[in-house]
Design a protein around this motif. Structure first.
Motif, short mmCIF file in Angstrom:
data_model
loop_
_atom_site.label_atom_id
_atom_site.label_comp_id
_atom_site.label_asym_id
_atom_site.label_seq_id
_atom_site.Cartn_x
_atom_site.Cartn_y
_atom_site.Cartn_z
N ILE A 1 -11.04 -11.89 -3.23
CA ILE A 1 -11.43 -11.67 -4.61
C ILE A 1 -10.45 -12.28 -5.59
CG2 ILE A 1 -11.83 -9.90 -6.35
CD1 ILE A 1 -13.04 -8.18 -4.27
N THR A 2 -9.16 -12.19 -5.30
CA THR A 2 -8.21 -12.72 -6.29
C THR A 2 -8.12 -14.24 -6.26
OG1 THR A 2 -6.40 -12.32 -4.74
CG2 THR A 2 -6.74 -10.69 -6.47
N PHE B 1 -2.77 0.11 -7.63
CA PHE B 1 -2.58 -1.05 -8.48
C PHE B 1 -3.44 -2.22 -8.02
CE2 PHE B 1 -0.05 -2.47 -11.94
CZ PHE B 1 -0.09 -3.85 -11.86
N LEU B 2 -3.50 -2.42 -6.71
CA LEU B 2 -4.30 -3.52 -6.18
C LEU B 2 -5.77 -3.31 -6.48
CD1 LEU B 2 -2.64 -4.44 -2.79
CD2 LEU B 2 -2.89 -5.85 -4.81
N VAL B 3 -6.23 -2.08 -6.30
CA VAL B 3 -7.64 -1.81 -6.60
C VAL B 3 -7.91 -2.08 -8.08
CG1 VAL B 3 -9.37 -0.01 -6.77
CG2 VAL B 3 -8.00 -0.18 -4.73
N TYR C 1 4.92 5.19 -2.74
CA TYR C 1 4.88 3.75 -2.94
C TYR C 1 3.55 3.19 -2.47
CZ TYR C 1 5.74 -1.16 -2.03
OH TYR C 1 5.63 -2.52 -1.97
N MET D 1 2.84 -7.07 -2.94
CA MET D 1 1.96 -5.92 -2.83
C MET D 1 0.94 -6.11 -1.72
SD MET D 1 1.37 -5.14 -6.83
CE MET D 1 0.16 -3.92 -6.55
N GLU E 1 8.86 1.31 4.00
CA GLU E 1 8.22 0.13 3.43
C GLU E 1 9.01 -0.44 2.26
OE1 GLU E 1 4.35 -0.79 5.23
OE2 GLU E 1 5.65 -1.78 3.78
N ASP F 1 7.94 6.58 0.66
CA ASP F 1 7.04 5.53 1.11
C ASP F 1 5.58 5.86 0.80
OD1 ASP F 1 8.49 4.07 4.10
OD2 ASP F 1 8.54 3.53 1.99
N ASN G 1 0.82 1.33 -4.72
CA ASN G 1 0.50 -0.03 -4.34
C ASN G 1 -1.01 -0.23 -4.24
OD1 ASN G 1 1.35 -2.61 -3.68
ND2 ASN G 1 1.23 -2.21 -1.49
N HIS G 2 -1.63 0.67 -3.47
CA HIS G 2 -3.07 0.55 -3.29
C HIS G 2 -3.81 0.71 -4.61
CE1 HIS G 2 -2.25 0.83 0.99
NE2 HIS G 2 -3.49 0.42 1.19
N LEU H 1 -8.14 -5.71 -8.62
CA LEU H 1 -9.42 -6.20 -8.12
C LEU H 1 -10.54 -5.93 -9.12
CD1 LEU H 1 -9.58 -5.33 -4.34
CD2 LEU H 1 -9.20 -7.51 -5.43
N ILE I 1 -10.33 -5.53 -12.32
CA ILE I 1 -10.22 -6.38 -13.51
C ILE I 1 -10.76 -7.77 -13.23
CG2 ILE I 1 -8.63 -7.49 -15.10
CD1 ILE I 1 -7.03 -5.20 -15.27
N VAL I 2 -10.51 -8.26 -12.04
CA VAL I 2 -10.98 -9.60 -11.72
C VAL I 2 -12.49 -9.60 -11.48
CG1 VAL I 2 -10.87 -11.43 -10.01
CG2 VAL I 2 -8.78 -10.37 -10.79
N LEU I 3 -12.96 -8.54 -10.83
CA LEU I 3 -14.38 -8.49 -10.51
C LEU I 3 -15.26 -8.21 -11.70
CD1 LEU I 3 -14.95 -6.68 -7.12
CD2 LEU I 3 -15.63 -8.96 -7.78
N PHE J 1 -8.52 -4.65 4.06
CA PHE J 1 -8.26 -4.53 2.62
C PHE J 1 -7.51 -5.76 2.13
CE2 PHE J 1 -8.13 -2.65 -1.34
CZ PHE J 1 -6.84 -2.45 -1.83
N THR K 1 -8.90 -8.23 -0.77
CA THR K 1 -8.09 -8.49 -1.97
C THR K 1 -7.85 -9.98 -2.15
OG1 THR K 1 -6.90 -6.49 -1.42
CG2 THR K 1 -6.00 -7.82 -3.18
#
Lengths: 308, 302
Positions: free
Chosen positions: B114-115, A29-31, A22, B98, B204, A19, A26-27, A34, A36-38, B107, B111
Motif C-alpha cells: 500500500i505505501t 501508527f502503521l495502520v 512499543y 517500523m 524489540e 516492548d 508501532n502497529h 495506511l 491516510i494513504v488509502l 502485515f 503495508t
C-alpha cells in the motif's frame, strides 16, 4: 522479509512490558499511515461512482452517494480520452521498445572488461547524471532539431536513461559468466548472436525491471508533452488529465453524446464528474499490474542502489 | 601500444557499433544542451541561433541577481529543501524501522504494497486530489477540522500553507518507495547480532536502538550526502502541479521560475543563466558529497 527461523525466535521471546507498548504503538501508527494513504484512493473511486449532484454538493466523503455511472459515461463520450489513450499507448509501447533496446545495446559492451575505451565511455555517461545543460538549452535544442510538435519529441530525448544502463551493466557483470562468452567464441559465435542467444535469455529479471520502469515513466509523463506539443491530436492522456484536473478546462465540443441530464448541471458539473472517472480510467492500467510486478520494481531499486 | 589498440578496436567493431545508438542519444540530448549554455552569455534570439546571437557577457546574471522575484524563488526553494531535510528525509527511515519491527509477514507485505503505491500515480493526479481534499467547502480535511471546532481554511488561497502542503504531500507519496533502500540495508544486518542481543534479554525497542540503527547509519549518511545536491532543487512536478496564481509568493521555486520566464515568457537567455547557476551549484554539492562519502566510508558509491 524476516526468515522463518528468525520469526520464530522473535516470537518465542516473551515481550517485556515496554516492548508490548512499543509494539502496540508501532502497529497503530502503521495502520494510521495506511489509512491516510488509502483514503484518497477510496475517495476517488467512490466519487467516480456517484451522481453529479452528490459530487457537486460535497456529500461524498467515503462511500458512493447516489450510485451512478454518469461519470464514466461522460469520460467514454469525451473524445479526448480516446485520443489521449491512443497516444499514450503509442508513446509507451514505442518508447519502452526504444529504451530497452538502447539500454541493452549500451550495457552489454560496457559490461565487458576487455572493452576498449570502457572507462572513458562510462565516465561520459555518468557525468550526465551530475550535470546537465538545463531546461532552456534542451528546449531550444528540440526546436533546432526540428522535432518540435512531433511524436519524436516524446520518444527521442529520453531514449536512454543512464541509471538503467548502469544497473543493467551491473547485472550482466554479475550474472553472465565470462566462461559462457569464451565457450560461445569457440563455437564461432559473434557478439550479436551471443547477446541474442545467451545474454538476453539469461537476464530476464533485469529486462523486466527496465521494461517496467521505462513503461511507467512513459505512462505518467506529461511534461515533455506540455513543452513540445501543440497539436492536441498528439497529446498523451496525462496532458488531457492536466487540462481537466488542474486547469479546469473541459472542451464540451469534444463531447459526443451530451446527456440531457448532464447538460442541466452545466459545464461545472460535467467537469467535476469527469475528473474522478478520468483519474480511474487513466490510472487503472498501472494500478492493476502493479501488485504483480511490485517485486521486480523493488529488485530494480535494490540492484541500483546496493551494487551500482 | 598503438598497434594493439587498433587491433582491439578492429576485433571489437561490433561491440563498438552496439554503443553507437546509446552514445548518440547521450551526446545529442545531454551534451549538446551543455553547449547551449552559451545562451546564458548572449542575448539569444531564435532566428540568429546559438552562434549568431550577440554576446551579452554577464548581463543576464546581473539581472537575476537584482531581481526580487528570483530571490523569492530562491527563498522558497531553500525553505522547501530544509523542510525536506527535516521531515522528508527521516520519514522513509522511520517507516522502514517500523515495518521491520512488525513480526507478521502478512502485515508487512500489505503495508509495503500500500505505501509503495502512491509512487506510481502521477503528480497530476496527486495534485488534483490534494486540491480536492483541501477544498474549502468539499474537502475532507476542512470537514474534519470543522468537527473539532476549528474554522475551515482556504488552504490553496493562502500562501502560508503551501510549504506544509507540498512537504506533506511529497512525504505521503514517496515515503513508501523511499523506505525500500533502508529496508534493504536493514536486512543486510547480520541476524547473529539480533540473536545474541535477544539472548541477553534485549527487547524489540532496545535492539532497534543498539543494533538496527547503528547498522544502517552508513546507509543513512550516504543518502544524506547524496541529497545535499538536491538542496537547490525542488521536485518540479510536485511544485508545478500544486502551484496556482494566488500563492506564487511562496510557491514559485527556482525550477518553475526558469520554466515560466524561459518557456512561457520567452526570456531564453535570462532563464538559461539561472538554470546554469543552479546546475553548477547542484553539481558542486553532489560532487563534494561524493568525495566526502569516499573519505567516510570504505567503499566508493560511484
Amino acid at each position: 522479509m524476516i526468515a522463518d527461523q528468525q520469526l520464530a525466535e522473535r516470537r518465542s521471546i516473551r515481550l517485556s512490558r515496554g516492548d508490548r507498548i512499543y509494539s502496540v504503538f508501532n502497529h497503530l501508527f502503521l495502520v494510521f499511515a495506511l489509512l491516510i494513504v488509502l483514503y484518497p484512493l477510496v475517495y476517488i473511486i467512490s466519487s467516480s461512482f456517484s451522481s453529479v449532484k452528490a459530487v457537486l454538493s460535497g456529500h461524498v466523503w467515503l462511500w458512493p452517494v447516489d450510485l451512478s455511472l454518469d461519470g464514466y459515461r461522460a469520460v467514454i463520450n469525451y473524445s479526448k480520452t480516446w485520443i489521449g489513450y491512443a497516444n499514450t499507448l503509442v508513446y509507451t509501447v514505442a518508447g519502452t521498445g526504444i529504451n530497452v533496446v538502447l539500454t541493452i545495446l549500451a550495457a552489454y559492451p560496457l559490461s565487458r572488461r576487455d572493452m576498449a575505451g570502457r572507462g572513458f565511455i562510462m565516465f561520459l555517461m555518468t557525468f550526465t547524471l551530475l550535470f546537465h545543460g538545463g531546461l532552456i538549452p534542451t528546449y531550444v535544442l528540440i526546436q533546432k532539431l526540428g522535432i518540435m510538435n512531433t511524436r519524436w519529441a516524446m520518444l527521442l530525448p529520453s531514449a536512454m536513461a543512464v541509471w538503467n544502463v548502469i544497473i543493467t551493466r551491473t547485472y550482466y557483470q554479475s550474472y553472465v559468466p565470462s566462461e559462457l562468452l569464451e565457450a560461445a567464441k569457440i563455437d564461432g559465435a559473434n557478439d550479436f548472436s551471443f547477446v541474442w542467444r545467451v545474454v538476453i535469455p539469461l537476464s530476464g529479471a533485469i529486462t523486466a525491471v527496465n521494461v517496467l520502469f521505462y513503461a511507467v515513466g512513459h505512462w505518467n509523463s506529461y511534461f515533455p508533452a506540455l513543452l513540445y506539443l501543440h497539436d492536441q491530436n498528439l497529446f498523451p492522456l496525462q496532458l488531457f488529465l492536466r487540462q481537466v484536473l488542474i486547469i479546469n478546462d473541459i472542451d464540451t465540443d469534444m463531447m459526443q453524446d451530451l446527456d440531457a441530464a448532464l447538460i442541466d448541471e452545466g459545464r461545472l458539473g460535467l467537469m467535476e464528474l469527469i475528473k474522478f472517472a478520468i483519474i480511474i480510467v487513466a490510472s487503472v492500467p498501472v494500478l492493476c499490474i502493479y501488485p504483480f510486478v511490485q517485486k521486480h520494481f523493488i529488485k530494480g531499486v535494490m540492484i541500483g542502489s546496493l551494487k551500482g | 601500444m598503438k598497434r594493439s589498440l587498433l587491433q582491439t578496436v578492429r576485433n571489437q567493431k561490433l561491440l563498438l557499433l552496439f554503443l553507437v545508438p546509446g552514445l548518440i542519444a547521450v551526446i545529442v540530448f545531454n551534451y549538446f544542451p551543455m553547449v547551449g549554455i552559451l545562451m546564458a552569455f548572449e542575448d539569444y534570439q531564435p532566428k540568429l541561433g546559438f552562434f549568431g546571437s550577440p554576446l551579452a557577457g554577464l548581463t543576464h546574471f546581473e539581472t537575476f541577481l537584482t531581481d526580487a522575484k528570483f530571490y523569492r524563488a530562491v527563498r522558497n526553494t531553500l525553505a522547501i529543501s530544509i523542510l525536506y531535510l527535516l521531515f522528508g528525509f527521516p520519514a522513509p527511515i522511520i517507516l522502514a524501522l517500523m515495518i521491520d519491527s512488525v513480526n507478521r509477514n502478512s502485515f508487512k507485505r500489505v503495508t509495503q504494497t500500500i505505501t509503495y503505491l502512491p509512487h506510481f500515480v502521477s503528480w497530476v493526479v496527486v495534485a488534483s486530489l490534494v486540491y480536492r481534499l483541501l477544498d474549502l467547502e468539499y474537502g475532507a480535511v476542512n470537514k474534519l477540522i470543522e468537527l473539532i471546532g476549528i474554522e475551515p481554511r482556504p488552504f490553496f488561497r493562502q500562501p502560508q500553507s503551501f510549504w506544509a502542503i507540498l512537504t506533506t504531500t511529497w512525504i505521503l507519496k514517496e515515503v513508501g518507495w523511499g523506505s525500500i533502500i533502508y529496508l534493504a540495508a536493514i536486512s543486510a544486518i547480520d541476524p547473529e547480532q539480533h540473536s545474541a542481543a535477544m539472548i541477553d534479554g534485549a527487547g524489540e525497542f532496545r535492539r532497534l536502538l543498539h543494533i538496527t540503527l547503528p547498522g544502517i547509519t552508513p546507509t543513512i549518511i550516504l543518502m544524506l550526502i547524496l541529497s545535499l545536491g538536491t538542496l537547490v532543487k525542488v521536485n518540479f512536478d510536485a511544485a508545478f502541479n500544486l502551484q496556482n496564481a494566488l500563492i506564487l509568493e511562496t510557491a514559485e521555486v527556482i525550477d518553475t521560475y526558469v520554466y515560466r520566464t524561459g518557456v512561457r515568457l520567452g526570456r531564453y537567455s535570462y532563464a538559461a543563466a539561472i538554470g546554469f547557476v543552479q546546475s553548477v551549484i547542484s553539481f558542486a554539492l553532489v560532487y563534494g558529497g561524493i568525495r566526502l562519502s569516499r573519505r567516510y566510508s570504505d567503499y566508493a558509491i560511484i
